[in-house]
Design a protein around this motif. Structure first.
Motif, mmCIF file in Angstrom:
data_model
loop_
_atom_site.group_PDB
_atom_site.id
_atom_site.type_symbol
_atom_site.label_atom_id
_atom_site.label_comp_id
_atom_site.label_asym_id
_atom_site.label_seq_id
_atom_site.Cartn_x
_atom_site.Cartn_y
_atom_site.Cartn_z
ATOM 1 N N GLU A 101 37.255 -47.799 26.667
ATOM 2 C CA GLU A 101 38.069 -47.236 25.593
ATOM 3 C C GLU A 101 39.304 -46.510 26.119
ATOM 4 O O GLU A 101 39.272 -45.901 27.182
ATOM 5 C CB GLU A 101 37.228 -46.242 24.762
ATOM 6 N N ASN A 102 40.365 -46.604 25.344
ATOM 7 C CA ASN A 102 41.547 -45.781 25.573
ATOM 8 C C ASN A 102 41.528 -44.614 24.597
ATOM 9 O O ASN A 102 40.926 -44.715 23.539
ATOM 10 C CB ASN A 102 42.818 -46.589 25.328
ATOM 11 N N TYR A 103 42.202 -43.548 24.957
ATOM 12 C CA TYR A 103 42.322 -42.443 23.995
ATOM 13 C C TYR A 103 43.736 -41.906 23.999
ATOM 14 O O TYR A 103 44.480 -42.052 24.967
ATOM 15 C CB TYR A 103 41.316 -41.329 24.297
ATOM 16 N N ARG A 104 44.091 -41.305 22.871
ATOM 17 C CA ARG A 104 45.402 -40.698 22.714
ATOM 18 C C ARG A 104 45.204 -39.382 21.993
ATOM 19 O O ARG A 104 44.420 -39.297 21.051
ATOM 20 C CB ARG A 104 46.295 -41.634 21.882
ATOM 21 N N SER A 117 44.583 -25.691 26.738
ATOM 22 C CA SER A 117 45.534 -26.484 27.526
ATOM 23 C C SER A 117 45.344 -27.970 27.310
ATOM 24 O O SER A 117 44.270 -28.438 26.916
ATOM 25 C CB SER A 117 45.355 -26.163 29.015
ATOM 26 N N ASP A 118 46.406 -28.713 27.578
ATOM 27 C CA ASP A 118 46.337 -30.171 27.491
ATOM 28 C C ASP A 118 45.266 -30.708 28.440
ATOM 29 O O ASP A 118 44.586 -31.676 28.137
ATOM 30 C CB ASP A 118 47.690 -30.787 27.867
ATOM 31 N N GLU A 119 45.136 -30.055 29.606
ATOM 32 C CA GLU A 119 44.143 -30.521 30.583
ATOM 33 C C GLU A 119 42.733 -30.382 30.023
ATOM 34 O O GLU A 119 41.886 -31.248 30.247
ATOM 35 C CB GLU A 119 44.248 -29.727 31.891
ATOM 36 N N ALA A 120 42.485 -29.269 29.312
ATOM 37 C CA ALA A 120 41.151 -29.057 28.743
ATOM 38 C C ALA A 120 40.846 -30.152 27.718
ATOM 39 O O ALA A 120 39.742 -30.711 27.704
ATOM 40 C CB ALA A 120 41.068 -27.677 28.108
ATOM 41 N N ILE A 121 41.823 -30.460 26.868
ATOM 42 C CA ILE A 121 41.613 -31.502 25.864
ATOM 43 C C ILE A 121 41.378 -32.850 26.550
ATOM 44 O O ILE A 121 40.512 -33.631 26.157
ATOM 45 C CB ILE A 121 42.818 -31.578 24.908
ATOM 46 N N ASP A 122 42.149 -33.084 27.601
ATOM 47 C CA ASP A 122 41.993 -34.325 28.355
ATOM 48 C C ASP A 122 40.583 -34.425 28.945
ATOM 49 O O ASP A 122 39.957 -35.485 28.919
ATOM 50 C CB ASP A 122 43.042 -34.355 29.475
ATOM 51 N N GLN A 123 40.089 -33.300 29.460
ATOM 52 C CA GLN A 123 38.729 -33.281 30.010
ATOM 53 C C GLN A 123 37.679 -33.558 28.941
ATOM 54 O O GLN A 123 36.710 -34.276 29.188
ATOM 55 C CB GLN A 123 38.455 -31.925 30.665
ATOM 56 N N MET A 124 37.884 -32.996 27.742
ATOM 57 C CA MET A 124 36.953 -33.275 26.639
ATOM 58 C C MET A 124 36.893 -34.772 26.367
ATOM 59 O O MET A 124 35.822 -35.341 26.167
ATOM 60 C CB MET A 124 37.427 -32.563 25.359
ATOM 61 N N ARG A 176 37.640 -37.246 28.435
ATOM 62 C CA ARG A 176 37.061 -38.001 29.545
ATOM 63 C C ARG A 176 35.554 -37.783 29.664
ATOM 64 O O ARG A 176 34.816 -38.695 30.029
ATOM 65 C CB ARG A 176 37.732 -37.627 30.870
ATOM 66 N N GLN A 177 35.116 -36.562 29.380
ATOM 67 C CA GLN A 177 33.695 -36.254 29.575
ATOM 68 C C GLN A 177 32.828 -36.638 28.383
ATOM 69 O O GLN A 177 31.648 -36.905 28.529
ATOM 70 C CB GLN A 177 33.509 -34.755 29.859
ATOM 71 N N LEU A 178 33.407 -36.626 27.179
ATOM 72 C CA LEU A 178 32.554 -36.838 26.011
ATOM 73 C C LEU A 178 33.118 -37.792 24.962
ATOM 74 O O LEU A 178 32.412 -38.690 24.499
ATOM 75 C CB LEU A 178 32.260 -35.487 25.340
ATOM 76 N N LEU A 179 34.362 -37.594 24.575
ATOM 77 C CA LEU A 179 34.848 -38.273 23.367
ATOM 78 C C LEU A 179 35.102 -39.753 23.568
ATOM 79 O O LEU A 179 34.911 -40.553 22.656
ATOM 80 C CB LEU A 179 36.110 -37.571 22.858
#
Lengths: 76, 76
Positions: free
Chosen positions: B69-72, B51-58, B60-63
């Motif tokens: 930093e911003n991420y996309r 899910s998009d939420e899981a990727i978002d959590q990755m 926020r928690q690690l990447l």
């Protein structure tokens, strides 16, 4: 004008940073994470009219190590 | 499925790596190089249906360090 350069390791080149990220994601409990590859993103502010050849030269001479890395240029 | 995560420093955050790249390009004789910002590109091989939420959590928690930093995320 702006340009973005994406630098990625060529397939087959070992990527310990990517491996570490993958293991860390697993350690955090994220399931289904396969291969992870780490690369670089370089955003350049360039004079208007900078030629594609000039940007290509920048990549070949400095931004990417073409022995082990591929690069892709995106002009904005 | 594959996902690409682009991590960039927030505007206003000092970027010594980008500055060094800019100076090196000038030193090599490239004219008209302005601001240069260095970021990260992380390519993830994920289980289908992540899910998009899981990727978002990755992210926020690690990447990404969301303080500076911003991420996309780009799903392929």
């Amino acid at each position: 004008m702006k340009a973005r350069v994406f630098v990625t390791l060529k397939p087959g080149v070992l990527d310990p940073q990517g491996k570490a990220i993958g293991h860390a994601l697993e350690g955090l409990g994220f399931a289904g994470v396969g291969d992870v590859r780490a690369g670089k993103l370089i955003e350049l502010e360039l004079a208007d009219g900078t030629s594609d050849e000039a940007i290509d030269q920048m990549c070949r001479q400095l931004l990417a190590n073409t022995v082990i890395e591929n690069y892709r240029v995106e002009k904005l």
